[in-house]
Motif scaffolding. Structure first.
Motif, short mmCIF file in Angstrom:
data_model
loop_
_atom_site.label_atom_id
_atom_site.label_comp_id
_atom_site.label_asym_id
_atom_site.label_seq_id
_atom_site.Cartn_x
_atom_site.Cartn_y
_atom_site.Cartn_z
N ASN A 294 0.85 -1.18 0.00
CA ASN A 294 0.00 0.00 0.00
C ASN A 294 0.89 1.23 0.00
N LYS A 295 0.78 2.01 -1.04
CA LYS A 295 1.60 3.20 -1.16
C LYS A 295 0.68 4.42 -1.19
N THR B 55 -1.33 5.12 -4.29
CA THR B 55 -2.47 4.29 -4.65
C THR B 55 -3.74 5.00 -4.20
N SER C 195 -8.65 3.60 -7.25
CA SER C 195 -8.04 2.42 -7.88
C SER C 195 -8.17 1.19 -6.99
N LYS C 196 -8.09 1.36 -5.67
CA LYS C 196 -8.31 0.23 -4.75
C LYS C 196 -9.73 -0.27 -4.85
N GLY D 30 -2.11 -3.96 -7.11
CA GLY D 30 -0.96 -3.22 -6.60
C GLY D 30 0.37 -3.95 -6.64
N ASN D 31 0.46 -5.03 -7.40
CA ASN D 31 1.69 -5.81 -7.52
C ASN D 31 2.11 -5.78 -8.99
N THR E 244 -2.20 -5.21 0.99
CA THR E 244 -1.62 -6.21 0.10
C THR E 244 -0.20 -6.49 0.55
#
Length: 189
Positions: free
Chosen positions: A39-40, A43, A47-48, A148-149, A169
């Protein structure tokens, strides 16, 4: 003549190892660090939310070939573990995740295999897992990236709250105490 050939061979090997080491070091810098929360701040909530919608709109077969809609897991906290039989860290953490799933009935666990049905069935014959395993094959990689990866590394674990929001995540093997604590927080809310 033999001495010269040996010297050239040793020199060639040394150059190959040096080049390989340099390439590995450079690629390691670009890759995300494993076992880290991804988690940045960049983000966005939108989008999540979209990634969670995509996750819950998905359906994959279980190992018996029956289609399972991810929507069927909504309403309770959910631990989604993307894994593969060819991924040593994935295989290593599976028994611990199974133990955790049995000890935490207020949370749901599901494994999404980035693999073939045959490989997963063969794996289950050796290492039984009580929580559901779905067979997504390589189609799951785009979902992993949306979640997110960006590198698509495995194992990749996603924590979803009871409302269907992706709350965390984790790339790489999970730290069991940390994951247990996070799941307990989700089940209290």
């Amino acid at each position: 003549m033999k001495k010269r050939t040996i010297i050239l061979a040793v020199t060639g090997l040394a150059v190959a190892f040096a080049a390989g080491g340099f390439a590995w070091r450079e690629s390691s810098r670009a890759a995300p660090r494993a076992n880290q929360t991804l988690n940045k701040p960049a983000t966005s909530v939108a989008s999540k939310t979209e990634a969670a919608r995509t996750l819950f709109a998905s359906a994959w077969p279980d190992v018996q070939g029956r289609s399972v809609a991810m929507q069927s897991y909504s309403g309770k906290p959910l631990v989604v573990n993307f894994w593969a039989t060819w991924c040593a860290p994935c295989v290593e953490e599976m028994p611990a995740l199974d133990t955790m799933a049995k000890a935490m009935p207020d949370a749901q666990f599901v494994g999404i295999g980035v693999d073939t049905n045959k490989n997963i069935v063969d794996f289950l014959a050796k290492i039984p897992v009580s929580y559901p395993l779905l067979v997504a094959g390589h189609s799951a990689i785009s979902l992993v990236q949306q979640l997110g990866n960006p590198a698509g590394g495995l194992p990749f674990t996603v924590l979803v709250d009871a409302k269907g929001n992706v709350v965390e995540t984790i790339l790489g093997q999970v730290k069991l105490d940390d994951l247990s604590h996070k799941i307990q927080e989700l089940t209290r809310n």
